[in-house]
Design a protein around this motif. Structure first.
Motif, mmCIF file in Angstrom:
data_model
loop_
_atom_site.group_PDB
_atom_site.id
_atom_site.type_symbol
_atom_site.label_atom_id
_atom_site.label_comp_id
_atom_site.label_asym_id
_atom_site.label_seq_id
_atom_site.Cartn_x
_atom_site.Cartn_y
_atom_site.Cartn_z
ATOM 1 N N PRO A 1 0.804 -1.230 0.000
ATOM 2 C CA PRO A 1 0.000 0.000 0.000
ATOM 3 C C PRO A 1 0.833 1.275 0.000
ATOM 4 O O PRO A 1 0.471 2.249 -0.672
ATOM 5 N N LEU A 2 1.949 1.305 0.741
ATOM 6 C CA LEU A 2 2.772 2.510 0.787
ATOM 7 C C LEU A 2 3.539 2.727 -0.506
ATOM 8 O O LEU A 2 4.023 3.838 -0.769
ATOM 9 N N ALA A 3 3.658 1.665 -1.327
ATOM 10 C CA ALA A 3 4.335 1.802 -2.615
ATOM 11 C C ALA A 3 3.423 2.425 -3.667
ATOM 12 O O ALA A 3 3.891 2.805 -4.741
ATOM 13 N N GLU A 4 2.150 2.546 -3.350
ATOM 14 C CA GLU A 4 1.206 3.170 -4.273
ATOM 15 C C GLU A 4 1.252 4.686 -4.218
ATOM 16 O O GLU A 4 0.679 5.374 -5.058
ATOM 17 N N ILE A 5 1.949 5.217 -3.225
ATOM 18 C CA ILE A 5 1.985 6.667 -3.003
ATOM 19 C C ILE A 5 3.233 7.260 -3.645
ATOM 20 O O ILE A 5 4.321 6.698 -3.549
ATOM 21 N N GLN A 6 3.079 8.399 -4.297
ATOM 22 C CA GLN A 6 4.224 9.164 -4.791
ATOM 23 C C GLN A 6 4.640 10.111 -3.672
ATOM 24 O O GLN A 6 4.004 11.124 -3.407
ATOM 25 N N TRP A 7 5.715 9.784 -2.973
ATOM 26 C CA TRP A 7 6.145 10.549 -1.815
ATOM 27 C C TRP A 7 6.947 11.773 -2.232
ATOM 28 O O TRP A 7 7.585 11.789 -3.286
ATOM 29 N N ASP A 8 6.921 12.789 -1.387
ATOM 30 C CA ASP A 8 7.807 13.932 -1.635
ATOM 31 C C ASP A 8 9.249 13.533 -1.373
ATOM 32 O O ASP A 8 10.163 13.974 -2.079
ATOM 33 N N ALA A 9 9.450 12.718 -0.341
ATOM 34 C CA ALA A 9 10.814 12.269 -0.019
ATOM 35 C C ALA A 9 10.760 10.891 0.615
ATOM 36 O O ALA A 9 9.900 10.626 1.462
ATOM 37 N N ILE A 10 11.674 10.031 0.205
ATOM 38 C CA ILE A 10 11.879 8.746 0.866
ATOM 39 C C ILE A 10 13.249 8.801 1.530
ATOM 40 O O ILE A 10 14.253 9.128 0.890
ATOM 41 N N VAL A 11 13.281 8.495 2.821
ATOM 42 C CA VAL A 11 14.506 8.513 3.603
ATOM 43 C C VAL A 11 14.869 7.079 3.946
ATOM 44 O O VAL A 11 14.082 6.370 4.583
ATOM 45 N N VAL A 12 16.039 6.642 3.520
ATOM 46 C CA VAL A 12 16.508 5.280 3.779
ATOM 47 C C VAL A 12 17.362 5.304 5.033
ATOM 48 O O VAL A 12 18.512 5.760 5.016
ATOM 49 N N GLY A 13 16.802 4.848 6.145
ATOM 50 C CA GLY A 13 17.514 4.849 7.417
ATOM 51 C C GLY A 13 16.891 5.837 8.392
ATOM 52 O O GLY A 13 16.404 6.902 8.004
ATOM 53 N N THR A 14 16.903 5.475 9.679
ATOM 54 C CA THR A 14 16.227 6.283 10.693
ATOM 55 C C THR A 14 17.150 6.687 11.842
ATOM 56 O O THR A 14 16.696 6.938 12.953
ATOM 57 N N GLY A 15 18.457 6.741 11.587
ATOM 58 C CA GLY A 15 19.387 7.201 12.608
ATOM 59 C C GLY A 15 19.383 8.716 12.717
ATOM 60 O O GLY A 15 18.406 9.383 12.341
ATOM 61 N N ILE A 16 20.478 9.279 13.202
ATOM 62 C CA ILE A 16 20.550 10.726 13.394
ATOM 63 C C ILE A 16 20.314 11.475 12.083
ATOM 64 O O ILE A 16 19.501 12.398 12.011
ATOM 65 N N GLY A 17 21.013 11.083 11.013
ATOM 66 C CA GLY A 17 20.872 11.789 9.746
ATOM 67 C C GLY A 17 19.500 11.633 9.134
ATOM 68 O O GLY A 17 18.878 12.613 8.707
ATOM 69 N N GLY A 18 18.990 10.398 9.085
ATOM 70 C CA GLY A 18 17.686 10.161 8.490
ATOM 71 C C GLY A 18 16.556 10.722 9.323
ATOM 72 O O GLY A 18 15.631 11.356 8.804
ATOM 73 N N GLY A 19 16.605 10.480 10.645
ATOM 74 C CA GLY A 19 15.544 10.978 11.506
ATOM 75 C C GLY A 19 15.462 12.487 11.502
ATOM 76 O O GLY A 19 14.370 13.069 11.467
ATOM 77 N N THR A 20 16.623 13.163 11.515
ATOM 78 C CA THR A 20 16.637 14.627 11.579
ATOM 79 C C THR A 20 16.093 15.251 10.306
ATOM 80 O O THR A 20 15.252 16.156 10.358
ATOM 81 N N ILE A 21 16.565 14.796 9.140
ATOM 82 C CA ILE A 21 16.070 15.411 7.904
ATOM 83 C C ILE A 21 14.614 15.037 7.656
ATOM 84 O O ILE A 21 13.824 15.862 7.185
ATOM 85 N N GLY A 22 14.226 13.815 8.021
ATOM 86 C CA GLY A 22 12.826 13.426 7.846
ATOM 87 C C GLY A 22 11.891 14.286 8.674
ATOM 88 O O GLY A 22 10.826 14.705 8.215
ATOM 89 N N ARG A 23 12.297 14.585 9.909
ATOM 90 C CA ARG A 23 11.477 15.459 10.756
ATOM 91 C C ARG A 23 11.392 16.863 10.167
ATOM 92 O O ARG A 23 10.298 17.454 10.104
ATOM 93 N N ALA A 24 12.533 17.414 9.742
ATOM 94 C CA ALA A 24 12.532 18.771 9.187
ATOM 95 C C ALA A 24 11.634 18.871 7.967
ATOM 96 O O ALA A 24 10.885 19.846 7.802
ATOM 97 N N LEU A 25 11.685 17.860 7.102
ATOM 98 C CA LEU A 25 10.858 17.890 5.900
ATOM 99 C C LEU A 25 9.383 17.714 6.245
ATOM 100 O O LEU A 25 8.514 18.401 5.682
#
Length: 518
Positions: A4-28
């Motif tokens: 189901p989530l592959a049916e959506i055209q996302w603005d951004a896909i973040v691969v990984g949820t550590g400091i770098g991924g979590g921080t930019i994902g939150r900001a976006l």
């Protein structure tokens, strides 16, 4: 059937949820973008409080949020495999980190004749506001470094020092040193247990989960898909067109306007190398041939140190010193308390880790016997506190992440100690002895000890496409919609823990996403 989530055209896909991924994902997400986090590891339970451990069953490691497979290391030509201190779950490795978020020094980033990097693509002054914002986002507390001439970070008040910490601070100052309260990312909520080095069951410790993914989810603009392994990036000559992701044993194609790699300095280059195609025969974004190269760690120089007042108390993580950061014209690094005591259990853990990494024949079979020397060492060390000199590593192209198409899931590196590194390490040990003269102290190792929890530099950013993989905004030079926000981007390892720099850079990169990608 598509996920189901592959049916959506996302603005951004973040691969990984550590400091770098979590921080930019939150900001976006907070800026109104629709964000999907893809995490290889499991979601786990919010109440978990386990740490890094020497569990050897992949399924058991995965259930605890640990990287399930050994890291294969060819060190000075000798092959070995062991479990590195890497996470695999929401929050990534940051779920287990000790929450030390220190800002580097000006000479780490700016062009300087004293540093072989020649400087970063973004200088210290340009990074300053992002370091300040990262300190606010991660709720960092501490005291100012008395040796720093730079504007102080917006630090929250540090908790009162305990007797052991005060004794050490006083004796360090009496010896002419300049200790300060380490910069630490803990909210200190009611009932806070100071979960340094272990998962935090409350939203106290600020990591990629609590300061990134969870606030992003709270906006309603983000989703996280766990147990989702990205196996390939599909791209033409100029754009990424989708990610092939394995979920529940089936492959699905996920699409977005922007793709952000944040799987760590080992995982992100491995994925690019695994994504070779007719347009990119040597690996995606690898026109320079530098994908995976210039791998750096820090060198840990661990030593036990006894308080002069001969008082006993809990382990401290509160003390940092930069007296030897850049001393005698040489790049060494920070000295900081590790937050562990020289207890029997800790000594067993470190002895077993040393045996697992050893290339000596039969060393691994000695692990059951490690309890005897550990008991003797515990009696000898008694009330000692453990400190570490975190020595900067330098970039060498031959130190790299490797990839074998016949074993695409294997995480492997090739690293050699340079003569420069070994000579600088000897000088660092001599400098530590001089700096702590008058204190009872004992180095805890004789051989170089790479900090496998601090890999960086494998997708370095820069202004010259022939000498770097990413541009100054951490976008791949030749791919208009692919970015990297983990520690891969760093051209040098600096002399501090990389977490605050990763977070600050992720916030900086997010700020550039104000227009549609070309």
């Amino acid at each position: 059937m598509s996920h189901p989530l592959a049916e959506i055209q996302w603005d951004a896909i973040v691969v990984g949820t550590g400091i770098g991924g979590g921080t930019i994902g939150r900001a976006l997400a907070e800026a109104g973008h629709r964000v999907l986090f893809l995490e290889k590891g499991r979601g786990g339970h919010r109440s978990e409080r386990n740490g890094l451990s020497e569990i050897f069953v992949p399924e058991a490691r995965a259930a605890r949020g640990l990287w399930p497979d050994p890291l294969h290391v060819t060190l000075n030509g000798q092959e070995t495999a062991f479990y590195a201190p890497l996470g695999s779950g929401v929050g990534g490795s940051s779920a287990f980190y000790a929450a030390t978020l220190e800002r580097p020094e000006r000479h780490d980033l700016d062009s300087s004749d004293s540093h072989p990097s020649g400087g970063w693509a973004v200088g210290f002054d340009a990074m300053l506001p992002w370091y300040e914002e990262a300190a606010r986002v991660y709720r960092v507390y501490g005291t100012d470094d008395p040796l720093s001439p730079e504007p102080p970070l917006p630090l929250r008040n540090a908790p009162e020092l305990g007797p052991v910490e005060k004794s050490l601070m006083d004796s360090f100052r009496a010896a002419g040193l300049h200790p300060y309260h380490a910069h630490t990312a803990i909210e200190r909520l009611e009932g806070c247990e100071n979960c340094l080095g272990v998962k935090c069951p409350k939203p106290c410790k600020m990591d990629g989960r609590s300061a990134g993914v969870e606030p992003a989810m709270a906006t309603g603009n983000a989703e996280v898909l766990t147990e989702a392994e990205v196996i390939r990036i599909d791209a033409d000559q100029t754009r990424v067109n989708g990610l092939m992701v394995r979920v529940d044993g089936k492959e699905h194609r996920f699409r977005a306007k922007r793709y952000i790699l944040a799987g760590g300095a080992l995982g992100s280059p491995r994925l690019l190398l695994a994504s070779a195609n007719e347009n990119w025969p040597d690996g995606l974004a690898n026109r320079s041939g530098l994908v995976g190269r210039n791998l750096m760690f820090h060198l840990n120089e661990m030593f036990a140190l006894w308080p002069r007042d001969a008082i006993d108390g809990p382990a401290t993580k509160a003390i940092s010193l930069r007296d030897l950061y850049h001393a005698e014209g040489t790049h060494y690094g920070t000295i900081q308390a590790m937050g562990i005591r020289a207890s029997y259990g800790e000594i067993v853990h470190y002895l077993n880790r040393m045996l697992a990494q050893s290339t000596l024949p039969g060393a691994k079979r000695l692990a059951p016997l490690s309890r005897i020397p550990a008991a003797l060492a515990h009696r000898m060390l008694g009330s000692a506190q453990i400190f570490v000199g975190l020595m900067e590593d330098l970039p060498y192209p031959e130190n790299r992440v490797t990839f074998d198409p016949d074993q695409p899931e294997r995480l492997s590196v090739d690293y050699r100690y340079s003569s420069e590194l070994l000579a600088r390490r000897k000088a660092f040990r001599r400098a530590i002895k001089r700096a702590f003269k008058g204190h009872r102290r004992l180095f805890l190792g004789q051989q170089p000890d790479l900090n496998y929890g601090h890999p960086c530099g494998t997708l370095r950013f820069g202004t010259d496409p022939e000498k770097s993989v990413l541009n100054a905004d951490c976008r791949a030079h030749d791919l208009t919609n692919l970015w990297v926000t983990d520690s891969s981007f760093m051209p040098t390892s600096m002399g501090v823990n990389p977490s605050l720099t990763i977070a600050a850079n992720a916030l900086r990169v997010a700020s550039t996403f104000n227009e549609e990608p070309q």
